[in-house]
Design a protein around this motif. Structure first.
Motif, PDB file in Angstrom:
ATOM      1  N   LEU A  12       0.839  -1.195   0.000  1.00 10.29           N
ATOM      2  CA  LEU A  12       0.000   0.000   0.000  1.00 10.29           C
ATOM      3  C   LEU A  12       0.877   1.249   0.000  1.00 10.29           C
ATOM      4  O   LEU A  12       1.642   1.487   0.939  1.00 10.29           O
ATOM      5  CB  LEU A  12      -0.906   0.001   1.226  1.00 10.29           C
ATOM      6  CG  LEU A  12      -1.812   1.218   1.397  1.00 10.29           C
ATOM      7  CD1 LEU A  12      -2.839   1.291   0.278  1.00 10.29           C
ATOM      8  CD2 LEU A  12      -2.506   1.177   2.760  1.00 10.29           C
ATOM      9  N   ALA A  13       0.766   2.054  -1.043  1.00 11.47           N
ATOM     10  CA  ALA A  13       1.506   3.312  -1.123  1.00 11.47           C
ATOM     11  C   ALA A  13       0.694   4.434  -0.475  1.00 11.47           C
ATOM     12  O   ALA A  13      -0.537   4.360  -0.408  1.00 11.47           O
ATOM     13  CB  ALA A  13       1.810   3.647  -2.581  1.00 11.47           C
ATOM     14  N   TYR A  14       1.389   5.460  -0.025  1.00 10.58           N
ATOM     15  CA  TYR A  14       0.692   6.623   0.530  1.00 10.58           C
ATOM     16  C   TYR A  14       1.580   7.854   0.368  1.00 10.58           C
ATOM     17  O   TYR A  14       2.805   7.786   0.472  1.00 10.58           O
ATOM     18  CB  TYR A  14       0.336   6.413   2.005  1.00 10.58           C
ATOM     19  CG  TYR A  14       1.510   6.332   2.936  1.00 10.58           C
ATOM     20  CD1 TYR A  14       1.895   7.427   3.710  1.00 10.58           C
ATOM     21  CD2 TYR A  14       2.260   5.159   3.040  1.00 10.58           C
ATOM     22  CE1 TYR A  14       2.980   7.363   4.560  1.00 10.58           C
ATOM     23  CE2 TYR A  14       3.351   5.079   3.883  1.00 10.58           C
ATOM     24  CZ  TYR A  14       3.703   6.183   4.636  1.00 10.58           C
ATOM     25  OH  TYR A  14       4.789   6.118   5.477  1.00 10.58           O
ATOM     26  N   VAL A  15       0.938   8.975   0.074  1.00  7.83           N
ATOM     27  CA  VAL A  15       1.664  10.230  -0.134  1.00  7.83           C
ATOM     28  C   VAL A  15       1.801  10.959   1.191  1.00  7.83           C
ATOM     29  O   VAL A  15       1.064  10.675   2.145  1.00  7.83           O
ATOM     30  CB  VAL A  15       0.942  11.114  -1.173  1.00  7.83           C
ATOM     31  CG1 VAL A  15       0.877  10.417  -2.523  1.00  7.83           C
ATOM     32  CG2 VAL A  15      -0.461  11.484  -0.684  1.00  7.83           C
ATOM     33  N   PRO A  16       2.751  11.898   1.310  1.00  8.75           N
ATOM     34  CA  PRO A  16       2.922  12.639   2.564  1.00  8.75           C
ATOM     35  C   PRO A  16       1.629  13.322   3.002  1.00  8.75           C
ATOM     36  O   PRO A  16       0.896  13.889   2.199  1.00  8.75           O
ATOM     37  CB  PRO A  16       3.993  13.676   2.199  1.00  8.75           C
ATOM     38  CG  PRO A  16       4.784  13.027   1.105  1.00  8.75           C
ATOM     39  CD  PRO A  16       3.774  12.254   0.305  1.00  8.75           C
ATOM     40  N   GLY A  17       1.360  13.230   4.285  1.00  7.04           N
ATOM     41  CA  GLY A  17       0.149  13.831   4.850  1.00  7.04           C
ATOM     42  C   GLY A  17      -0.952  12.831   5.121  1.00  7.04           C
ATOM     43  O   GLY A  17      -1.795  13.053   5.987  1.00  7.04           O
ATOM     44  N   VAL A  18      -0.951  11.710   4.405  1.00  2.00           N
ATOM     45  CA  VAL A  18      -1.974  10.688   4.605  1.00  2.00           C
ATOM     46  C   VAL A  18      -1.545   9.778   5.750  1.00  2.00           C
ATOM     47  O   VAL A  18      -0.388   9.344   5.823  1.00  2.00           O
ATOM     48  CB  VAL A  18      -2.198   9.861   3.328  1.00  2.00           C
ATOM     49  CG1 VAL A  18      -3.160   8.700   3.596  1.00  2.00           C
ATOM     50  CG2 VAL A  18      -2.728  10.746   2.212  1.00  2.00           C
ATOM     51  N   THR A  19      -2.471   9.468   6.648  1.00  2.00           N
ATOM     52  CA  THR A  19      -2.200   8.564   7.764  1.00  2.00           C
ATOM     53  C   THR A  19      -3.057   7.311   7.608  1.00  2.00           C
ATOM     54  O   THR A  19      -4.252   7.330   7.915  1.00  2.00           O
ATOM     55  CB  THR A  19      -2.517   9.241   9.110  1.00  2.00           C
ATOM     56  OG1 THR A  19      -1.795  10.478   9.188  1.00  2.00           O
ATOM     57  CG2 THR A  19      -2.118   8.356  10.274  1.00  2.00           C
ATOM     58  N   PRO A  20      -2.480   6.215   7.091  1.00  2.80           N
ATOM     59  CA  PRO A  20      -3.284   5.018   6.816  1.00  2.80           C
ATOM     60  C   PRO A  20      -3.446   4.077   8.002  1.00  2.80           C
ATOM     61  O   PRO A  20      -3.906   2.948   7.842  1.00  2.80           O
ATOM     62  CB  PRO A  20      -2.482   4.336   5.703  1.00  2.80           C
ATOM     63  CG  PRO A  20      -1.065   4.723   5.981  1.00  2.80           C
ATOM     64  CD  PRO A  20      -1.100   6.083   6.616  1.00  2.80           C
ATOM     65  N   THR A  21      -3.117   4.527   9.203  1.00  2.00           N
ATOM     66  CA  THR A  21      -3.077   3.646  10.377  1.00  2.00           C
ATOM     67  C   THR A  21      -4.384   2.902  10.602  1.00  2.00           C
ATOM     68  O   THR A  21      -4.394   1.690  10.855  1.00  2.00           O
ATOM     69  CB  THR A  21      -2.735   4.473  11.633  1.00  2.00           C
ATOM     70  OG1 THR A  21      -1.545   5.222  11.391  1.00  2.00           O
ATOM     71  CG2 THR A  21      -2.538   3.569  12.832  1.00  2.00           C
ATOM     72  N   LYS A  22      -5.511   3.600  10.520  1.00  2.70           N
ATOM     73  CA  LYS A  22      -6.813   2.975  10.800  1.00  2.70           C
ATOM     74  C   LYS A  22      -7.084   1.823   9.859  1.00  2.70           C
ATOM     75  O   LYS A  22      -7.505   0.742  10.271  1.00  2.70           O
ATOM     76  CB  LYS A  22      -7.927   4.025  10.684  1.00  2.70           C
ATOM     77  CG  LYS A  22      -9.328   3.470  10.860  1.00  2.70           C
ATOM     78  CD  LYS A  22     -10.375   4.542  10.683  1.00  2.70           C
ATOM     79  CE  LYS A  22     -10.448   5.028   9.250  1.00  2.70           C
ATOM     80  NZ  LYS A  22     -11.585   5.971   9.045  1.00  2.70           N
ATOM     81  N   VAL A  39       4.308   1.737   1.669  1.00  2.88           N
ATOM     82  CA  VAL A  39       5.324   2.304   0.776  1.00  2.88           C
ATOM     83  C   VAL A  39       5.094   3.812   0.695  1.00  2.88           C
ATOM     84  O   VAL A  39       4.140   4.270   0.058  1.00  2.88           O
ATOM     85  CB  VAL A  39       5.245   1.678  -0.637  1.00  2.88           C
ATOM     86  CG1 VAL A  39       6.346   2.252  -1.526  1.00  2.88           C
ATOM     87  CG2 VAL A  39       5.327   0.162  -0.565  1.00  2.88           C
ATOM     88  N   GLY A  40       5.959   4.604   1.333  1.00  2.00           N
ATOM     89  CA  GLY A  40       5.853   6.053   1.242  1.00  2.00           C
ATOM     90  C   GLY A  40       6.359   6.547  -0.103  1.00  2.00           C
ATOM     91  O   GLY A  40       7.369   6.049  -0.618  1.00  2.00           O
TER      92      GLY A  40
END
Length: 257
Positions: A12-22, A39-40
């Motif tokens: 799972l990729a994510y861009v800065p600012g996104v918090t995928p913790t939940k 994957v940042g």
């Protein structure tokens, strides 16, 4: 499972600012045997990472080219202006683009906002990254307009921010290669959309079953019509002619000649 078999994994990729913790937590609860790897990725490189197979899906900033990428918009972020804590704007709760007309506003090369024309006066040089721009704000060089999540990500004790109106907003979406909509991707889509573990996505509803005839309490066999009675609308129903006990039709006696 043999030693040569590797359990399936989800990247799972994510861009800065996104918090995928939940969403990661829910994934681990539902699919404990399928590891999820985060994957940042910089916002400008997220689409290329997905196309190149570097991740199965990712949280990206819109817009994305939907020629080969699917995207589900999730939420819109508040846009804020990052200012020093001793700035005069700290006296107000909200600012507008017009309030920045005389201010130097930094416009980093990785700016995620889709500007037609940035507010304020441009700086002599554009910072390479948002992180660099935050350092310049702290040094008193200018102000910075970013999505609120990035202001929180680059939080400093000597800086604060205020909501800004009349400017573009950033939208976050879940995206993945359209031709690679795997079962694991579908599973993650369900988690993001809030589907429960027992939801039946795409499953046809069970057709209604015909009602069975009421069975006789003693024998368990279907009840038969009582003697002399037929179904509604038949000869023995309420619409039929009344008959005597003997079955003969009553009438007046004939006179003798």
């Amino acid at each position: 499972m043999t030693g040569s078999e590797v359990p399936p994994a989800f990247r799972l990729a994510y861009v800065p600012g996104v918090t995928p913790t939940k969403w990661v937590r829910i994934w681990n609860e539902r699919l404990p045997g399928t590891p999820l790897t985060l994957v940042g990725v910089p916002a400008a490189e997220a689409a290329g990472l997905l196309r190149g197979g570097g991740a199965d899906a990712g949280f990206v900033r819109l817009p994305v080219d939907r020629t080969d990428l699917s995207a589900i918009p999730l939420y819109t972020e508040t846009t804020v202006v990052v200012i020093p804590k001793d700035h005069a704007a700290t006296a107000v709760e909200e600012m507008s683009a017009e309030d920045l007309a005389e201010e130097i506003v930094l416009h980093p090369l990785d700016d995620p906002l889709d500007w037609e024309r940035p507010p304020g006066r441009p700086a002599f040089e554009r910072p390479a990254t948002t992180a660099d721009a935050v350092e310049l704000v702290a040094a008193g060089v200018g102000l910075l307009v970013v999505p609120q999540s990035l202001a929180r990500l680059h939080h400093r004790k000597d800086l604060t921010y205020r909501p800004l109106t009349g400017v573009p907003e950033s939208r976050i979406a879940l995206s993945w290669p359209e031709e690679k909509t795997t079962d694991l991707v579908e599973e993650f889509i369900g988690i993001v959309r809030g589907r429960t573990v027992n939801s039946t996505r795409g499953r046809p509803p069970t057709p209604p079953q015909p009602k069975a005839k009421r069975a006789d309490k003693k024998t368990g066999a279907p009840r038969k019509p009582a003697a002399g009675k037929t179904s509604r609308g038949g000869a023995g129903g309420s619409g039929g002619a009344k008959q005597s006990k003997g079955g003969a039709k009553r009438g007046k006696p004939r006179r003798r000649p």
